[in-house]
Scaffold this motif. Sequence first.
Motif, PDB file in Angstrom:
ATOM      1  N   CYS A 170      -0.824  -3.138   0.319  1.00 44.43           N
ATOM      2  CA  CYS A 170      -1.516  -1.969  -0.212  1.00 44.43           C
ATOM      3  C   CYS A 170      -3.024  -2.225  -0.141  1.00 44.43           C
ATOM      4  O   CYS A 170      -3.471  -3.369  -0.276  1.00 44.43           O
ATOM      5  CB  CYS A 170      -1.096  -1.695  -1.652  1.00 44.43           C
ATOM      6  SG  CYS A 170       0.673  -1.346  -1.842  1.00 44.43           S
ATOM      7  N   THR A 171      -3.792  -1.193   0.033  1.00 46.06           N
ATOM      8  CA  THR A 171      -5.229  -1.378   0.261  1.00 46.06           C
ATOM      9  C   THR A 171      -5.944  -2.034  -0.911  1.00 46.06           C
ATOM     10  O   THR A 171      -6.986  -2.659  -0.731  1.00 46.06           O
ATOM     11  CB  THR A 171      -5.915  -0.032   0.567  1.00 46.06           C
ATOM     12  OG1 THR A 171      -5.749   0.847  -0.553  1.00 46.06           O
ATOM     13  CG2 THR A 171      -5.324   0.609   1.811  1.00 46.06           C
TER      14      THR A 171
ATOM     15  N   ASN B 131      -1.539   2.836   2.020  1.00 46.00           N
ATOM     16  CA  ASN B 131      -0.551   2.014   2.727  1.00 46.00           C
ATOM     17  C   ASN B 131       0.545   1.514   1.789  1.00 46.00           C
ATOM     18  O   ASN B 131       0.973   0.361   1.858  1.00 46.00           O
ATOM     19  CB  ASN B 131      -1.232   0.816   3.422  1.00 46.00           C
ATOM     20  CG  ASN B 131      -0.328   0.157   4.443  1.00 46.00           C
ATOM     21  OD1 ASN B 131       0.315   0.834   5.242  1.00 46.00           O
ATOM     22  ND2 ASN B 131      -0.274  -1.156   4.424  1.00 46.00           N
ATOM     23  N   ARG B 132       1.031   2.406   0.936  1.00 52.74           N
ATOM     24  CA  ARG B 132       2.014   2.000  -0.053  1.00 52.74           C
ATOM     25  C   ARG B 132       3.379   1.686   0.568  1.00 52.74           C
ATOM     26  O   ARG B 132       4.074   0.792   0.114  1.00 52.74           O
ATOM     27  CB  ARG B 132       2.138   3.110  -1.111  1.00 52.74           C
ATOM     28  CG  ARG B 132       3.045   2.770  -2.272  1.00 52.74           C
ATOM     29  CD  ARG B 132       2.515   1.610  -3.067  1.00 52.74           C
ATOM     30  NE  ARG B 132       3.416   1.265  -4.159  1.00 52.74           N
ATOM     31  CZ  ARG B 132       3.360   0.138  -4.846  1.00 52.74           C
ATOM     32  NH1 ARG B 132       2.437  -0.763  -4.540  1.00 52.74           N
ATOM     33  NH2 ARG B 132       4.199  -0.116  -5.823  1.00 52.74           N
TER      34      ARG B 132
ATOM     35  N   SER C  31       8.166  -6.445   7.041  1.00 51.07           N
ATOM     36  CA  SER C  31       9.277  -5.496   6.962  1.00 51.07           C
ATOM     37  C   SER C  31       8.765  -4.062   7.013  1.00 51.07           C
ATOM     38  O   SER C  31       9.338  -3.196   7.685  1.00 51.07           O
ATOM     39  CB  SER C  31      10.072  -5.732   5.678  1.00 51.07           C
ATOM     40  OG  SER C  31      10.656  -7.011   5.672  1.00 51.07           O
ATOM     41  N   LEU C  32       7.707  -3.794   6.263  1.00 41.32           N
ATOM     42  CA  LEU C  32       7.026  -2.504   6.325  1.00 41.32           C
ATOM     43  C   LEU C  32       5.663  -2.626   6.991  1.00 41.32           C
ATOM     44  O   LEU C  32       5.253  -1.786   7.778  1.00 41.32           O
ATOM     45  CB  LEU C  32       6.839  -1.935   4.915  1.00 41.32           C
ATOM     46  CG  LEU C  32       8.078  -1.473   4.164  1.00 41.32           C
ATOM     47  CD1 LEU C  32       7.707  -1.103   2.723  1.00 41.32           C
ATOM     48  CD2 LEU C  32       8.730  -0.286   4.857  1.00 41.32           C
TER      49      LEU C  32
ATOM     50  N   GLY D 269       5.672  -0.023  -9.990  1.00 38.79           N
ATOM     51  CA  GLY D 269       4.423   0.515  -9.477  1.00 38.79           C
ATOM     52  C   GLY D 269       4.638   1.876  -8.843  1.00 38.79           C
ATOM     53  O   GLY D 269       5.050   1.980  -7.690  1.00 38.79           O
ATOM     54  N   LEU D 270       4.387   2.930  -9.599  1.00 34.25           N
ATOM     55  CA  LEU D 270       4.504   4.295  -9.089  1.00 34.25           C
ATOM     56  C   LEU D 270       3.209   4.722  -8.407  1.00 34.25           C
ATOM     57  O   LEU D 270       3.222   5.376  -7.379  1.00 34.25           O
ATOM     58  CB  LEU D 270       4.832   5.261 -10.228  1.00 34.25           C
ATOM     59  CG  LEU D 270       5.980   4.882 -11.169  1.00 34.25           C
ATOM     60  CD1 LEU D 270       6.134   5.928 -12.266  1.00 34.25           C
ATOM     61  CD2 LEU D 270       7.275   4.702 -10.403  1.00 34.25           C
ATOM     62  N   GLN D 271       2.094   4.417  -9.033  1.00 35.31           N
ATOM     63  CA  GLN D 271       0.732   4.626  -8.546  1.00 35.31           C
ATOM     64  C   GLN D 271       0.319   6.090  -8.479  1.00 35.31           C
ATOM     65  O   GLN D 271      -0.672   6.475  -9.058  1.00 35.31           O
ATOM     66  CB  GLN D 271       0.498   3.960  -7.180  1.00 35.31           C
ATOM     67  CG  GLN D 271       1.122   2.587  -6.977  1.00 35.31           C
ATOM     68  CD  GLN D 271       0.871   1.577  -8.081  1.00 35.31           C
ATOM     69  OE1 GLN D 271       0.309   1.882  -9.121  1.00 35.31           O
ATOM     70  NE2 GLN D 271       1.324   0.351  -7.890  1.00 35.31           N
TER      71      GLN D 271
END
Length: 338
Positions: free
Chosen positions: A42-43, A183-184, A36-37, A170-172
């Motif tokens: 994410c890495t 790659n969020r 989808s994305l 998950g804000l990160q």
Amino acid sequence: MLRWHTLAVYFRRKYGTRVQKIPLDAGASCPNRDGSLSRRGCTFCNASGSGSGLGGRGFSLDSQWLAWLEKYRTTDADRAFMAYLQSYSNTYGSPERLQLLLQQVAALPGCLGVAVGTRPDCLDQRKLDMLAACGAFVSVTRGGAEHYTRNADGDNGQKSGLAEVWLELGLQSMHDATLRRINRGHDAACSEWAVRAAAARGLAVCGHLMAGLPGEDEKAFLQSLDWALSLPLRGLKIHNVYVPLGTALARQYEEGGYKPLARDEYVDLLCAALPRIPSTIIMHRVQSDPAPGELLAPAWAAEKRGVITDLRRAMTARDLWQGKAADVPEARPEWYGG
């Protein structure tokens, strides 16, 4: 002597007993994995979405829950339990899937509450309404089968609502450049919307921040922390970035493009961060917890007790505590515990 407001302290003050979170894998997916994305994820994310992977291998929530209960009750029969939907993004998919999942959790035997882990971009108004109401499910037995409804009083109706409901997001980082680098797949504005919309419904939100992300230094992390503290959060998790095997971050590390924080650097960063955090914010975690066999680097990330001991000693030596630079400058709150 504790120097920060731990989740264990919060639970004991509220319920008078230890509350154990049980990690569950509901077989969720992620828009950053299914195309989808992106299909890269994410890495830093491992193959099981930072969880056990049991749901994807066919283990039901009931079977996972009962196995953990048996394990914990052999050592402490008096503790209480709550479910932690940990793996991947548990609000991803249809609203109907989320509704069923919350109903299943509410029906787990002896389940006090639920913490739902997800991404900010996997929420909408309808799903947030469901999460806000999941403490009000009622189990109604009709014809020998269990049905679920919200705020209903049916024949043989029995309250099975959840006393404790947390949304773990998950804000990160607040830095969009960092979010693109890892790659969020969403920006900081999406995180802000999700936190505010959830809190407006009365949900307790725990934000996750990562320290040592590629391209970030201590200043960048503290900026993200201050940004997170400007949002209506009830709790925080701070994760030191470690390198899991088989990830994009592992490739960067092996090629010399990423260097994780050293142990003393991370302790120093927490000593800078915790005093800025108001004493009322519940620290669900101050260190990552790699799964067995996944850690590539740094080796110290597997030494959880040792790092916590280092942190306590450093904060004591420097006369620091959570909230010292925020709401409790004079002294460490006694209710933090010994």
